[in-house]
Design a protein around this motif. Sequence first.
Motif, PDB file in Angstrom:
ATOM      1  N   THR A  23       0.830  -1.208   0.000  1.00  0.00           N
ATOM      2  CA  THR A  23       0.000   0.000   0.000  1.00  0.00           C
ATOM      3  C   THR A  23       0.859   1.250   0.000  1.00  0.00           C
ATOM      4  O   THR A  23       0.617   2.200  -0.765  1.00  0.00           O
ATOM      5  CB  THR A  23      -0.923   0.012   1.234  1.00  0.00           C
ATOM      6  OG1 THR A  23      -1.767  -1.142   1.204  1.00  0.00           O
ATOM      7  CG2 THR A  23      -1.796   1.266   1.241  1.00  0.00           C
ATOM      8  N   GLU A  24       1.892   1.262   0.838  1.00  0.00           N
ATOM      9  CA  GLU A  24       2.787   2.417   0.887  1.00  0.00           C
ATOM     10  C   GLU A  24       3.515   2.594  -0.448  1.00  0.00           C
ATOM     11  O   GLU A  24       3.687   3.716  -0.928  1.00  0.00           O
ATOM     12  CB  GLU A  24       3.800   2.245   2.021  1.00  0.00           C
ATOM     13  CG  GLU A  24       4.717   3.441   2.196  1.00  0.00           C
ATOM     14  CD  GLU A  24       5.638   3.299   3.394  1.00  0.00           C
ATOM     15  OE1 GLU A  24       6.393   4.255   3.672  1.00  0.00           O
ATOM     16  OE2 GLU A  24       5.610   2.238   4.053  1.00  0.00           O
ATOM     17  N   ARG A  26       2.482   1.696  -3.482  1.00  0.00           N
ATOM     18  CA  ARG A  26       1.591   2.203  -4.534  1.00  0.00           C
ATOM     19  C   ARG A  26       1.305   3.685  -4.338  1.00  0.00           C
ATOM     20  O   ARG A  26       1.281   4.459  -5.308  1.00  0.00           O
ATOM     21  CB  ARG A  26       0.297   1.391  -4.551  1.00  0.00           C
ATOM     22  CG  ARG A  26       0.504  -0.064  -4.951  1.00  0.00           C
ATOM     23  CD  ARG A  26      -0.807  -0.811  -5.087  1.00  0.00           C
ATOM     24  NE  ARG A  26      -0.587  -2.217  -5.431  1.00  0.00           N
ATOM     25  CZ  ARG A  26      -1.546  -3.081  -5.751  1.00  0.00           C
ATOM     26  NH1 ARG A  26      -2.817  -2.683  -5.773  1.00  0.00           N
ATOM     27  NH2 ARG A  26      -1.250  -4.331  -6.055  1.00  0.00           N
ATOM     28  N   ASN A  27       1.078   4.087  -3.088  1.00  0.00           N
ATOM     29  CA  ASN A  27       0.853   5.504  -2.812  1.00  0.00           C
ATOM     30  C   ASN A  27       2.077   6.338  -3.169  1.00  0.00           C
ATOM     31  O   ASN A  27       1.959   7.459  -3.676  1.00  0.00           O
ATOM     32  CB  ASN A  27       0.513   5.705  -1.331  1.00  0.00           C
ATOM     33  CG  ASN A  27      -0.964   5.433  -1.050  1.00  0.00           C
ATOM     34  OD1 ASN A  27      -1.850   5.947  -1.723  1.00  0.00           O
ATOM     35  ND2 ASN A  27      -1.230   4.613  -0.052  1.00  0.00           N
ATOM     36  N   VAL A  30       2.244   6.898  -6.939  1.00  0.00           N
ATOM     37  CA  VAL A  30       1.278   7.927  -7.336  1.00  0.00           C
ATOM     38  C   VAL A  30       1.825   9.311  -6.990  1.00  0.00           C
ATOM     39  O   VAL A  30       1.753  10.248  -7.793  1.00  0.00           O
ATOM     40  CB  VAL A  30      -0.079   7.689  -6.640  1.00  0.00           C
ATOM     41  CG1 VAL A  30      -1.030   8.853  -6.917  1.00  0.00           C
ATOM     42  CG2 VAL A  30      -0.701   6.384  -7.116  1.00  0.00           C
ATOM     43  N   TRP A  31       2.385   9.457  -5.781  1.00  0.00           N
ATOM     44  CA  TRP A  31       2.958  10.747  -5.362  1.00  0.00           C
ATOM     45  C   TRP A  31       4.105  11.155  -6.285  1.00  0.00           C
ATOM     46  O   TRP A  31       4.202  12.312  -6.700  1.00  0.00           O
ATOM     47  CB  TRP A  31       3.463  10.629  -3.920  1.00  0.00           C
ATOM     48  CG  TRP A  31       4.221  11.835  -3.455  1.00  0.00           C
ATOM     49  CD1 TRP A  31       3.707  12.989  -2.949  1.00  0.00           C
ATOM     50  CD2 TRP A  31       5.653  12.009  -3.492  1.00  0.00           C
ATOM     51  NE1 TRP A  31       4.723  13.875  -2.663  1.00  0.00           N
ATOM     52  CE2 TRP A  31       5.926  13.301  -2.979  1.00  0.00           C
ATOM     53  CE3 TRP A  31       6.713  11.192  -3.892  1.00  0.00           C
ATOM     54  CZ2 TRP A  31       7.219  13.796  -2.868  1.00  0.00           C
ATOM     55  CZ3 TRP A  31       8.003  11.686  -3.782  1.00  0.00           C
ATOM     56  CH2 TRP A  31       8.252  12.969  -3.275  1.00  0.00           C
ATOM     57  N   ARG A  49      -3.542   5.856 -10.191  1.00  0.00           N
ATOM     58  CA  ARG A  49      -4.057   6.339  -8.905  1.00  0.00           C
ATOM     59  C   ARG A  49      -4.982   5.341  -8.230  1.00  0.00           C
ATOM     60  O   ARG A  49      -5.183   5.400  -7.012  1.00  0.00           O
ATOM     61  CB  ARG A  49      -4.797   7.657  -9.112  1.00  0.00           C
ATOM     62  CG  ARG A  49      -3.887   8.840  -9.432  1.00  0.00           C
ATOM     63  CD  ARG A  49      -4.700  10.057  -9.794  1.00  0.00           C
ATOM     64  NE  ARG A  49      -3.859  11.245  -9.952  1.00  0.00           N
ATOM     65  CZ  ARG A  49      -4.318  12.396 -10.426  1.00  0.00           C
ATOM     66  NH1 ARG A  49      -5.588  12.512 -10.783  1.00  0.00           N
ATOM     67  NH2 ARG A  49      -3.501  13.429 -10.525  1.00  0.00           N
ATOM     68  N   ILE A  51      -5.088   2.618  -6.611  1.00  0.00           N
ATOM     69  CA  ILE A  51      -4.145   1.696  -5.977  1.00  0.00           C
ATOM     70  C   ILE A  51      -4.808   0.427  -5.453  1.00  0.00           C
ATOM     71  O   ILE A  51      -4.122  -0.549  -5.141  1.00  0.00           O
ATOM     72  CB  ILE A  51      -3.376   2.392  -4.837  1.00  0.00           C
ATOM     73  CG1 ILE A  51      -4.354   2.805  -3.731  1.00  0.00           C
ATOM     74  CG2 ILE A  51      -2.599   3.590  -5.365  1.00  0.00           C
ATOM     75  CD1 ILE A  51      -3.656   3.305  -2.482  1.00  0.00           C
TER      76      ILE A  51
END
Length: 241
Positions: A23-24, A26-27, A30-31, A49, A51
């Motif tokens: 999760t971290e 994928r975020n 995106v960032w 985006r 995710i």
Amino acid sequence: MFRRKLTALDYHNPSGFNCKDETEFRNFIVWLEDQKIRHYRIEDRGNLRNIHSAEWPKFFEKYVQDVKCPFQVQDRQETVDWLLGLAVRLEYGDNVERYRNCKPDIVKNQDKATDPLINLDSNSPDFKAGVMALANLLQIQRHDDYLVMLKAVRILIQERLTSEAIAKASAAKEGLPVSLDKHILGFDTGDATLNEAAKILRLLHIEELRDLQTRINEAIVAVQSIIADPKTDHRLGKVGR
């Protein structure tokens, strides 16, 4: 291993970033795309985006290919480090004035620094990414030791890509005329025309074998050039320090 680049990019948690946390991770991607790289147009970032989508890995793989990253998505750490390097370069390009007054340290006694690679850090992620990119571009077999791969790149460039080597390869090959009458075929097809054609095919085959042997010899020389290095322990496949 990413902290310095993350800090340079003003990432919110440079010390605690864990690319193994899905999760971290994928975020973070995106960032990175939204804030720094911006390869896609805003309206084209929807798949990246999303995710929580089961197809996100597929979209990420396409993203990696679109930005021309030399690594595969399975090599996550290498891929992340390469993307961070790209982001840093783009960040610098967007903020030239910010860095204009940041003068690099001047090397003292430059006349003593005769070897431009003397301070090369072979363990640097940037070094490894650069060597891997060259190896992929030149279609060189991957090796666990990046210094060995770099040696192979050097040998290939010297043998194939120097101006002299290219000129030699581009030159028209002019051979001596061959008299088919003096060439013994070794069998008779019963047709004079077929006999002549068979002689020509045999001569062409011999020429191909000679070219193949030349390539084999070049490969042997390249390998010997690597393992003959006194700093190389070929039993371990590593370069001694």
